[in-house]
Design a protein around this motif. Sequence first.
Motif, PDB file in Angstrom:
ATOM      1  N   TYR A   1       0.427  -1.293   0.040  1.00  0.00           N
ATOM      2  CA  TYR A   1      -0.051   0.332  -0.149  1.00  0.00           C
ATOM      3  C   TYR A   1       0.756   0.774  -0.333  1.00  0.00           C
ATOM      4  CZ  TYR A   1      -4.982  -2.937   0.906  1.00  0.00           C
ATOM      5  OH  TYR A   1      -5.595  -3.662   0.752  1.00  0.00           O
TER       6      TYR A   1
ATOM      7  N   ALA B   1      -2.326  -0.175  -9.295  1.00  0.00           N
ATOM      8  CA  ALA B   1      -3.224   0.264  -7.667  1.00  0.00           C
ATOM      9  C   ALA B   1      -4.490  -0.823  -7.492  1.00  0.00           C
ATOM     10  CB  ALA B   1      -3.538   2.002  -7.368  1.00  0.00           C
TER      11      ALA B   1
ATOM     12  N   VAL C   1       2.113   2.022  -2.983  1.00  0.00           N
ATOM     13  CA  VAL C   1       1.058   2.636  -3.941  1.00  0.00           C
ATOM     14  C   VAL C   1       0.821   4.256  -4.308  1.00  0.00           C
ATOM     15  CG1 VAL C   1      -2.261   2.586  -4.564  1.00  0.00           C
ATOM     16  CG2 VAL C   1      -1.182   0.360  -3.916  1.00  0.00           C
TER      17      VAL C   1
ATOM     18  N   PHE D   1      -0.525   3.737 -13.680  1.00  0.00           N
ATOM     19  CA  PHE D   1      -0.942   3.279 -12.059  1.00  0.00           C
ATOM     20  C   PHE D   1      -1.598   3.258 -11.600  1.00  0.00           C
ATOM     21  CE2 PHE D   1      -3.442   5.691  -8.621  1.00  0.00           C
ATOM     22  CZ  PHE D   1      -2.442   5.180  -7.320  1.00  0.00           C
TER      23      PHE D   1
ATOM     24  N   ALA E   1       1.825   7.054  -7.247  1.00  0.00           N
ATOM     25  CA  ALA E   1       0.105   7.971  -7.322  1.00  0.00           C
ATOM     26  C   ALA E   1       1.794   8.903  -7.101  1.00  0.00           C
ATOM     27  CB  ALA E   1      -0.442   8.477  -6.422  1.00  0.00           C
TER      28      ALA E   1
ATOM     29  N   CYS F   1       3.086  -6.099 -12.308  1.00  0.00           N
ATOM     30  CA  CYS F   1       1.566  -5.510 -12.474  1.00  0.00           C
ATOM     31  C   CYS F   1       0.599  -7.095 -12.177  1.00  0.00           C
ATOM     32  CB  CYS F   1       0.581  -4.851 -13.477  1.00  0.00           C
ATOM     33  SG  CYS F   1       1.340  -2.838 -12.958  1.00  0.00           S
TER      34      CYS F   1
END
Length: 124
Positions: free
Chosen positions: A5, A63, A8, A59, A12, A116
């Motif tokens: 997290y 995410a 992430v 992104f 960002a 990913c």
Amino acid sequence: MTIAYWCVLVAATLPYLMIGVAKIGVRGFDNRRPRDWYEKSTGFRRRAVWAQQNSFEIFPVFAAAVIIAQLAGGDQATIDGLAIAFIASRIAYAISYLADLHLLRSLVWTAGFACCVALFIVAA
């Protein structure tokens, strides 16, 4: 909060760091029409703008992959490792873009996208 997290959050912020690189030391930047300036930029500044755009594009995939892997109960160490690898690939991507190393840039972009995909596989 997990390492993934936090990654992430780092992902960002990367687009904003790239546009900061593009603007460093610039005179005559018109904040009323920033996209006009971006379109006229050249050299590493232009590549920084392109790196920013690509960072925004990848992104949501990253995410979503992290969130889905965690919600699906994937192995946390694997999720964290893939998230860290993604961030490392994005940093390498930005550096290679700024340095105009197009083959390396494509390679590290592929590695980041593979992270990913792997996160989605972890969720399966």
